[in-house]
Design a protein around this motif. Sequence first.
Motif, PDB file in Angstrom:
ATOM      1  N   ARG A 176      -4.833   2.169  -9.673  1.00 41.87           N
ATOM      2  CA  ARG A 176      -4.553   0.970  -8.864  1.00 41.87           C
ATOM      3  C   ARG A 176      -4.056   1.351  -7.473  1.00 41.87           C
ATOM      4  O   ARG A 176      -3.662   2.480  -7.229  1.00 41.87           O
ATOM      5  N   ARG A 177      -4.034   0.337  -6.585  1.00 39.83           N
ATOM      6  CA  ARG A 177      -3.586   0.576  -5.220  1.00 39.83           C
ATOM      7  C   ARG A 177      -2.063   0.591  -5.158  1.00 39.83           C
ATOM      8  O   ARG A 177      -1.397  -0.207  -5.825  1.00 39.83           O
TER       9      ARG A 177
ATOM     10  N   LEU B 146       2.596  -1.610  -7.488  1.00 43.93           N
ATOM     11  CA  LEU B 146       1.138  -1.453  -7.476  1.00 43.93           C
ATOM     12  C   LEU B 146       0.480  -2.799  -7.268  1.00 43.93           C
ATOM     13  O   LEU B 146       1.083  -3.839  -7.459  1.00 43.93           O
ATOM     14  N   GLU B 147      -0.782  -2.743  -6.888  1.00 46.79           N
ATOM     15  CA  GLU B 147      -1.514  -3.985  -6.667  1.00 46.79           C
ATOM     16  C   GLU B 147      -2.367  -4.299  -7.891  1.00 46.79           C
ATOM     17  O   GLU B 147      -2.899  -3.378  -8.500  1.00 46.79           O
TER      18      GLU B 147
END
Length: 132
Positions: free
Chosen positions: A22-23, A131-132
């Motif tokens: 994840r980003r 996290l995104e």
Amino acid sequence: MVHEWALAEGVCRYVTNVAGGRRLKKVKIALGELQSVDEEVLKFALTELLKAQGFEIGEGLIELVVKHAVMQCRRCGHLWSLGEAGLSEEEREAVHFIPEVIRAYTSCPKCNSRDFEVVEGRGVEILEVSLE
Ligand SMILES: [Zn+2]
């Protein structure tokens, strides 16, 4: 120098595991005041290592906060800070390199006992990984 890179390596490994592809939005790390860590070097090292893992590192993504040292007297329970301990510049430097030597430089401001514990201000802690 080596110290900061090793530290960044550990943080990077942890973040990579947690992120699972994840980003990354934010990484917040607390540094103990008694830990001799160069904040700028750590930030740089961590940025480079995370980039190498494919993370996008924007401004303010990595946040470092310093946790002030707190000592507690075992005899009377008094809590005090490094500022209150009244150390000279040189003494502070020695303490940063070897936290244990703080015992040689300070005693309880209330009862003068040297029997105290360092309850905060040691080590490095990962406070937050968003996290995104
Ligand atoms: Zn005391």
